[in-house]
Design a protein around this motif. Structure first.
Motif, PDB file in Angstrom:
ATOM      1  N   VAL A 261       0.842  -1.201   0.000  1.00 41.54           N
ATOM      2  CA  VAL A 261       0.000   0.000   0.000  1.00 41.54           C
ATOM      3  C   VAL A 261       0.878   1.251   0.000  1.00 41.54           C
ATOM      4  CG1 VAL A 261      -1.607   1.366   1.394  1.00 41.54           C
ATOM      5  CG2 VAL A 261      -2.012  -1.071   1.062  1.00 41.54           C
ATOM      6  N   GLN A 262       1.890   1.264   0.833  1.00 42.44           N
ATOM      7  CA  GLN A 262       2.802   2.404   0.885  1.00 42.44           C
ATOM      8  C   GLN A 262       3.515   2.597  -0.446  1.00 42.44           C
ATOM      9  OE1 GLN A 262       3.133   4.695   3.234  1.00 42.44           O
ATOM     10  NE2 GLN A 262       1.464   3.665   4.291  1.00 42.44           N
ATOM     11  N   TRP A 263       3.947   1.487  -1.021  1.00 36.91           N
ATOM     12  CA  TRP A 263       4.667   1.559  -2.295  1.00 36.91           C
ATOM     13  C   TRP A 263       3.751   2.072  -3.404  1.00 36.91           C
ATOM     14  CZ3 TRP A 263       4.426  -0.606  -7.176  1.00 36.91           C
ATOM     15  CH2 TRP A 263       5.555  -0.401  -7.966  1.00 36.91           C
ATOM     16  N   LEU A 264       2.521   1.574  -3.409  1.00 38.65           N
ATOM     17  CA  LEU A 264       1.567   2.014  -4.428  1.00 38.65           C
ATOM     18  C   LEU A 264       1.270   3.506  -4.295  1.00 38.65           C
ATOM     19  CD1 LEU A 264      -0.919  -1.003  -4.336  1.00 38.65           C
ATOM     20  CD2 LEU A 264       0.513  -0.346  -6.262  1.00 38.65           C
ATOM     21  N   LYS A 265       1.176   3.971  -3.065  1.00 39.49           N
ATOM     22  CA  LYS A 265       0.911   5.394  -2.851  1.00 39.49           C
ATOM     23  C   LYS A 265       2.076   6.237  -3.337  1.00 39.49           C
ATOM     24  CE  LYS A 265      -0.604   5.455   1.565  1.00 39.49           C
ATOM     25  NZ  LYS A 265      -1.177   6.065   2.788  1.00 39.49           N
TER      26      LYS A 265
ATOM     27  N   TYR B 216       1.056  -1.590 -11.177  1.00 40.76           N
ATOM     28  CA  TYR B 216       1.655  -2.838 -11.625  1.00 40.76           C
ATOM     29  C   TYR B 216       3.074  -2.933 -11.086  1.00 40.76           C
ATOM     30  CZ  TYR B 216       3.606   0.431 -14.983  1.00 40.76           C
ATOM     31  OH  TYR B 216       4.216   1.511 -15.551  1.00 40.76           O
ATOM     32  N   CYS B 217       3.587  -4.169 -11.102  1.00 43.84           N
ATOM     33  CA  CYS B 217       4.928  -4.414 -10.610  1.00 43.84           C
ATOM     34  C   CYS B 217       5.951  -3.835 -11.579  1.00 43.84           C
ATOM     35  CB  CYS B 217       5.144  -5.915 -10.454  1.00 43.84           C
ATOM     36  SG  CYS B 217       6.807  -6.349  -9.941  1.00 43.84           S
ATOM     37  N   GLU B 218       6.926  -3.095 -11.068  1.00 43.74           N
ATOM     38  CA  GLU B 218       7.930  -2.489 -11.930  1.00 43.74           C
ATOM     39  C   GLU B 218       8.894  -3.512 -12.515  1.00 43.74           C
ATOM     40  OE1 GLU B 218      10.452  -1.195  -7.975  1.00 43.74           O
ATOM     41  OE2 GLU B 218      10.253   0.234  -9.616  1.00 43.74           O
ATOM     42  N   LEU B 219       8.923  -4.683 -11.927  1.00 46.83           N
ATOM     43  CA  LEU B 219       9.865  -5.708 -12.372  1.00 46.83           C
ATOM     44  C   LEU B 219       9.256  -6.671 -13.380  1.00 46.83           C
ATOM     45  CD1 LEU B 219      11.505  -6.444  -8.931  1.00 46.83           C
ATOM     46  CD2 LEU B 219      12.480  -5.149 -10.826  1.00 46.83           C
ATOM     47  N   CYS B 220       8.101  -7.203 -13.080  1.00 50.20           N
ATOM     48  CA  CYS B 220       7.509  -8.194 -13.985  1.00 50.20           C
ATOM     49  C   CYS B 220       6.351  -7.612 -14.798  1.00 50.20           C
ATOM     50  CB  CYS B 220       7.040  -9.417 -13.187  1.00 50.20           C
ATOM     51  SG  CYS B 220       5.636  -9.096 -12.101  1.00 50.20           S
ATOM     52  N   LYS B 221       5.995  -6.344 -14.504  1.00 53.28           N
ATOM     53  CA  LYS B 221       4.925  -5.638 -15.223  1.00 53.28           C
ATOM     54  C   LYS B 221       3.550  -6.258 -15.021  1.00 53.28           C
ATOM     55  CE  LYS B 221       8.221  -3.139 -16.875  1.00 53.28           C
ATOM     56  NZ  LYS B 221       8.594  -1.921 -16.156  1.00 53.28           N
TER      57      LYS B 221
ATOM     58  N   ALA C   5      -2.813  -7.954  -8.309  1.00 55.39           N
ATOM     59  CA  ALA C   5      -4.148  -8.487  -8.055  1.00 55.39           C
ATOM     60  C   ALA C   5      -4.773  -7.793  -6.853  1.00 55.39           C
ATOM     61  CB  ALA C   5      -4.063  -9.990  -7.800  1.00 55.39           C
ATOM     62  N   PHE C   6      -3.910  -7.217  -6.057  1.00 54.83           N
ATOM     63  CA  PHE C   6      -4.333  -6.543  -4.848  1.00 54.83           C
ATOM     64  C   PHE C   6      -4.953  -5.187  -5.175  1.00 54.83           C
ATOM     65  CE2 PHE C   6      -3.145  -3.433  -1.602  1.00 54.83           C
ATOM     66  CZ  PHE C   6      -3.793  -3.973  -0.517  1.00 54.83           C
ATOM     67  N   THR C   7      -6.091  -4.875  -4.608  1.00 50.26           N
ATOM     68  CA  THR C   7      -6.737  -3.583  -4.822  1.00 50.26           C
ATOM     69  C   THR C   7      -6.397  -2.650  -3.661  1.00 50.26           C
ATOM     70  OG1 THR C   7      -8.557  -4.725  -5.888  1.00 50.26           O
ATOM     71  CG2 THR C   7      -8.923  -2.436  -5.274  1.00 50.26           C
ATOM     72  N   PRO C   8      -5.825  -1.497  -3.962  1.00 53.82           N
ATOM     73  CA  PRO C   8      -5.351  -0.607  -2.902  1.00 53.82           C
ATOM     74  C   PRO C   8      -6.454   0.182  -2.194  1.00 53.82           C
ATOM     75  CG  PRO C   8      -4.942   0.389  -5.014  1.00 53.82           C
ATOM     76  CD  PRO C   8      -5.517  -0.983  -5.283  1.00 53.82           C
TER      77      PRO C   8
ATOM     78  N   LYS D  38     -11.500   6.019   5.343  1.00 49.25           N
ATOM     79  CA  LYS D  38     -12.872   5.517   5.359  1.00 49.25           C
ATOM     80  C   LYS D  38     -13.141   4.489   4.274  1.00 49.25           C
ATOM     81  CE  LYS D  38     -13.499   8.583   8.554  1.00 49.25           C
ATOM     82  NZ  LYS D  38     -13.216   8.175   9.938  1.00 49.25           N
ATOM     83  N   GLY D  39     -12.127   3.721   3.942  1.00 53.29           N
ATOM     84  CA  GLY D  39     -12.327   2.626   3.006  1.00 53.29           C
ATOM     85  C   GLY D  39     -12.304   3.014   1.546  1.00 53.29           C
ATOM     86  N   GLY D  40     -11.994   4.275   1.236  1.00 50.54           N
ATOM     87  CA  GLY D  40     -11.964   4.701  -0.153  1.00 50.54           C
ATOM     88  C   GLY D  40     -10.662   4.354  -0.835  1.00 50.54           C
ATOM     89  N   ILE D  41     -10.653   4.436  -2.146  1.00 51.11           N
ATOM     90  CA  ILE D  41      -9.418   4.239  -2.905  1.00 51.11           C
ATOM     91  C   ILE D  41      -8.525   5.451  -2.670  1.00 51.11           C
ATOM     92  CG2 ILE D  41      -8.398   3.923  -5.178  1.00 51.11           C
ATOM     93  CD1 ILE D  41     -10.106   1.631  -4.844  1.00 51.11           C
ATOM     94  N   LEU D  42      -7.283   5.201  -2.354  1.00 49.44           N
ATOM     95  CA  LEU D  42      -6.373   6.294  -2.026  1.00 49.44           C
ATOM     96  C   LEU D  42      -5.935   7.037  -3.286  1.00 49.44           C
ATOM     97  CD1 LEU D  42      -4.238   4.413   0.576  1.00 49.44           C
ATOM     98  CD2 LEU D  42      -5.976   6.111   1.015  1.00 49.44           C
TER      99      LEU D  42
END
Ligand SMILES: [Zn+2]
Ligand SMILES: [Zn+2]
Length: 77
Positions: free
Chosen positions: A42-46, A52-57, A61-64, A73-77
Motif C-alpha cells: 500500500v505504501q509503495w503504491l501510494k 503494476y509491478c515495476e519488475l515483472c509488469k 491483483a491486490f486492490t489498494p 474511510k475505506g476509499g481508494i487512495l
C-alpha cells in the motif's frame, strides 16, 4: 550454509511475515522478491502511483483500498 533463502521476507522492509502482518504474493515475481506485506505494498503504491509491478509488469491483483479502516474511510487512495 545457504539457509537464508528459506525464510520468506518482504521485498520492501526485508522482514518476515507474522500473523498480524502476513506476506502477500501480488504479482508473478519469484524468488526473494516474491513476497510483500500488504502494508508495504500500500505504501509503495501510494508512493509510486503505479498499479503494476515495476519488475515483472504484472498488474497487482491486490486492490489498494484502505486496510486500516480509519485513515480514508475505506476509499481508494
Ligand atoms: Zn514489509
Ligand atoms: Zn512482480
Amino acid at each position: 550454509m545457504d539457509t537464508a533463502e528459506e525464510a520468506d521476507i518482504c521485498r520492501v522492509c526485508r522482514s518476515e511475515g507474522t500473523p498480524e502482518k502476513p506476506l502477500y504474493h501480488p504479482c508473478v515475481c519469484t524468488g526473494s522478491i516474491k513476497f510483500i506485506h500488504q502494508e508495504c505494498l500500500v505504501q509503495w503504491l501510494k508512493h509510486s502511483r503505479k498499479e503494476y509491478c515495476e519488475l515483472c509488469k504484472h498488474r497487482f491483483a491486490f486492490t489498494p483500498t484502505c486496510w486500516c479502516g480509519t485513515c480514508c474511510k475505506g476509499g481508494i487512495l
